[in-house]
Scaffold this active site. Structure first.
Site, PDB file in Angstrom:
ATOM      1  N   CYS A  59       5.509  -4.009  -2.535  1.00 51.80           N
ATOM      2  CA  CYS A  59       4.760  -4.964  -3.487  1.00 51.80           C
ATOM      3  C   CYS A  59       5.157  -4.879  -5.011  1.00 51.80           C
ATOM      4  O   CYS A  59       5.045  -3.510  -5.456  1.00 51.80           O
ATOM      5  CB  CYS A  59       3.400  -4.656  -3.371  1.00 51.80           C
ATOM      6  SG  CYS A  59       2.172  -5.851  -4.410  1.00 51.80           S
TER       7      CYS A  59
ATOM      8  N   HIS B 259      13.231  -5.507   2.459  1.00 47.80           N
ATOM      9  CA  HIS B 259      13.306  -6.744   1.544  1.00 47.80           C
ATOM     10  C   HIS B 259      14.744  -6.456   0.549  1.00 47.80           C
ATOM     11  O   HIS B 259      14.600  -5.571  -0.266  1.00 47.80           O
ATOM     12  CB  HIS B 259      12.107  -6.982   0.880  1.00 47.80           C
ATOM     13  CG  HIS B 259      12.106  -8.256   0.128  1.00 47.80           C
ATOM     14  ND1 HIS B 259      10.778  -8.862  -0.348  1.00 47.80           N
ATOM     15  CD2 HIS B 259      12.887  -9.075  -0.320  1.00 47.80           C
ATOM     16  CE1 HIS B 259      10.962 -10.013  -1.026  1.00 47.80           C
ATOM     17  NE2 HIS B 259      12.169 -10.149  -1.024  1.00 47.80           N
TER      18      HIS B 259
ATOM     19  N   ASN C 293      14.490  -9.030   5.256  1.00 48.49           N
ATOM     20  CA  ASN C 293      13.264 -10.112   4.614  1.00 48.49           C
ATOM     21  C   ASN C 293      14.102 -10.503   3.343  1.00 48.49           C
ATOM     22  O   ASN C 293      14.528  -9.795   2.740  1.00 48.49           O
ATOM     23  CB  ASN C 293      11.962  -9.290   4.204  1.00 48.49           C
ATOM     24  CG  ASN C 293      10.894  -9.931   3.730  1.00 48.49           C
ATOM     25  OD1 ASN C 293      10.392  -9.650   2.917  1.00 48.49           O
ATOM     26  ND2 ASN C 293      10.896 -11.338   3.984  1.00 48.49           N
TER      27      ASN C 293
ATOM     28  N   VAL D 117      -0.718 -11.167   1.033  1.00 51.43           N
ATOM     29  CA  VAL D 117      -2.080 -10.948   0.517  1.00 51.43           C
ATOM     30  C   VAL D 117      -2.993 -12.400   0.721  1.00 51.43           C
ATOM     31  O   VAL D 117      -2.451 -13.514  -0.084  1.00 51.43           O
ATOM     32  CB  VAL D 117      -2.121 -10.528  -0.835  1.00 51.43           C
ATOM     33  CG1 VAL D 117      -3.677 -10.417  -1.343  1.00 51.43           C
ATOM     34  CG2 VAL D 117      -1.551  -9.090  -0.856  1.00 51.43           C
TER      35      VAL D 117
END
Length: 484
Positions: A108, A175, A208, A25
């Site tokens: 997120c 992730h 990730n 972001v």
């Protein structure tokens, strides 16, 4: 031409990309993507875009995707956050001609994602996610991909990934942290989870987490078997990470600023990038850190960058033979290198009263000092104190707000119903009542309306009688004229 899927999509459209810049972001904007591509990145994501805003706001689309065309910026994946299948697909339809795939953000972990109900806070809503991906897979001309965080349990993570694959996801980025692992609690990402997902699905997988240098990338691919590795913070501190180099910070900063001149972006993005690039140096030159924070123009940022460069060159010129990096750094502070985020215990020791040479206290401790003494206030409160010297942060002096009888929000001090404005408005409308405290005059306006209607009816009757009297008078005059 039918859209490519799975391995074929990764090989042909994404050109077998191994080195990937994460969606960040306000940080993976066009200028930064171009810098990263020049230094080894093979695939980039846009910053996370809000599907609802993208759908309704033409300016938001232009600023984030519809700007100046740049052939160098491919392959490119556009990432959206969304929680509604129709909104997600409609936004993706507006973006699909400008990218090679659409990614759904399911990773997120921030509080804003919790409030907006998107990102990692959708990972338990499998029915909703299936509907979103099925519809996107059916309607879009480009593939749909997903970026997820793991569950603590490996088996549940595997089932989650398989569900997304079955729904139509063509590439999965994993992730290796849970949604609770963030900030000082981030810890180490689990490559074991990523490896289990890679073995369980038949679509390409990106990893990730834990990536600080090129050797980490190579080790991750070897241990997990993934198709590619994505970097976020590692890339921000060293955009040449995928080249396996650790260049001088000012080289990367100057190159980035030149790209920004050609492809402008908000000044806040530029400032944030320089804070990351110069992170270690700004711990040494605190005054320049303050100047970078206050500067209002791109030229001002260029000037601060130039001053930082001069300070470092002067330090290099005065360096003694055999001198080693300080503060536990691998390289000297003017060389691009990763920032090791301290854990909770390390952060406490680092920020504690006896944890640093300067006796700097931790953020939480600063915020707990509410006695108005500026020496014990946080930086934000010190700034507020400078703007308003009479301001006090003593909680005992803060006004105590009475609560609304209906919802618990602060009530209006002069509200006749003892409610907040929202609840008061509903009640006043329902009961046709007034609340002068909130400026709501439903009763008064209703009475005025009735009065106006009554007056209108009253006005019409006299007009008729007056017209009749006038006509009668006219007839009398004519009669008198006839008699004569």
């Amino acid at each position: 031409m039918p859209k490519l899927r799975g391995e074929a999509f990764w090989r042909e459209t994404l050109r077998s990309a191994h080195y990937v810049v994460a969606p960040m972001v306000d940080q993976s904007e066009l200028a930064w993507r171009l810098l990263s591509r020049r230094h080894g990145a093979q695939l980039c994501y846009t910053p996370m875009l809000h599907a609802q805003v993208f759908l309704r706001d033409a300016n938001y689309r232009r600023e984030n995707l519809y700007g100046e065309a740049c052939p160098e910026d491919r392959p490119l994946i556009v990432q959206f956050c969304a929680n509604d299948p129709e909104v997600f697909v409609q936004a993706a339809l507006l973006a699909q001609d400008y990218c090679d795939a659409i990614d759904l953000n399911l990773g997120c972990p921030q509080m804003i994602a919790k409030r907006g109900h998107y990102g990692a806070f959708l990972q338990e809503e499998w029915d909703l996610l299936q509907r979103m991906i099925l519809l996107a897979n059916e309607k879009l001309s480009v593939p749909i991909t997903c970026k997820i965080r793991v569950f603590p349990d490996i088996d549940k993570t595997v089932k989650y990934a398989q569900m997304l694959e079955k729904a139509g996801c063509q590439l999965l980025t994993v992730h290796g942290r849970t949604k609770e692992q963030k900030g000082p609690l981030a810890g180490v990402a689990s490559w074991e989870h990523i490896q289990a997902v890679r073995k369980a699905v038949n679509i390409p997988v990106f990893a990730n987490g834990n990536i600080q240098c090129l050797s980490d990338v190579e080790e991750c691919i070897r241990k997990t078997g993934v198709h590619g590795v994505m970097s976020a913070e590692g890339n921000l501190h060293n955009p040449a990470l995928f080249e396996g180099r650790n260049p001088l910070v000012w080289e990367m900063a100057e190159e980035y600023l030149e790209i920004v001149r050609k492809y402008p972006c908000p000044l806040s993005y530029v400032r944030a990038h320089l804070f990351k690039l110069w992170h270690h140096t700004l711990q040494v030159y605190q005054q320049l850190r303050e100047e970078l924070a206050k500067v209002k123009t791109l030229e001002g940022i260029v000037d601060v960058n130039r001053e930082l460069k001069l300070r470092c060159q002067e330090e290099i010129a005065n360096q003694k033979e055999g001198e080693k990096p300080k503060e536990g750094l691998r390289f000297f502070h003017w060389i691009c290198q990763p920032y090791i985020r301290p854990g909770p215990k390390e952060r406490c020791r680092e920020n504690g009263d006896s944890g640093t040479e300067k006796g700097v206290r931790g953020k939480r401790a600063l915020e707990e000092d509410e006695d108005g003494n500026s020496e014990h206030l946080s930086k934000n409160k010190q700034k507020k104190k400078l703007r308003n010297p009479n301001k006090s942060f003593d909680p005992s002096l803060k006004p105590k707000y009475a609560k609304c009888d209906q919802c618990g929000n602060p009530k209006g001090n002069k509200c006749v119903f003892n409610m907040c404005r929202g609840c008061c408005k509903k009640r006043a409308f329902k009961e046709v009542a007034d609340c002068p405290g909130h400026g709501l005059l439903f009763k008064t306006k209703y009475e005025k309306s009735l009065s106006w209607q009554h007056n209108q009816r009253g006005i019409q009757t006299p007009e008729i009688s007056q017209r009749g009297d006038a006509e009668g008078g006219e007839m009398a005059v004519l009669k008198e004229a006839g008699d004569s």
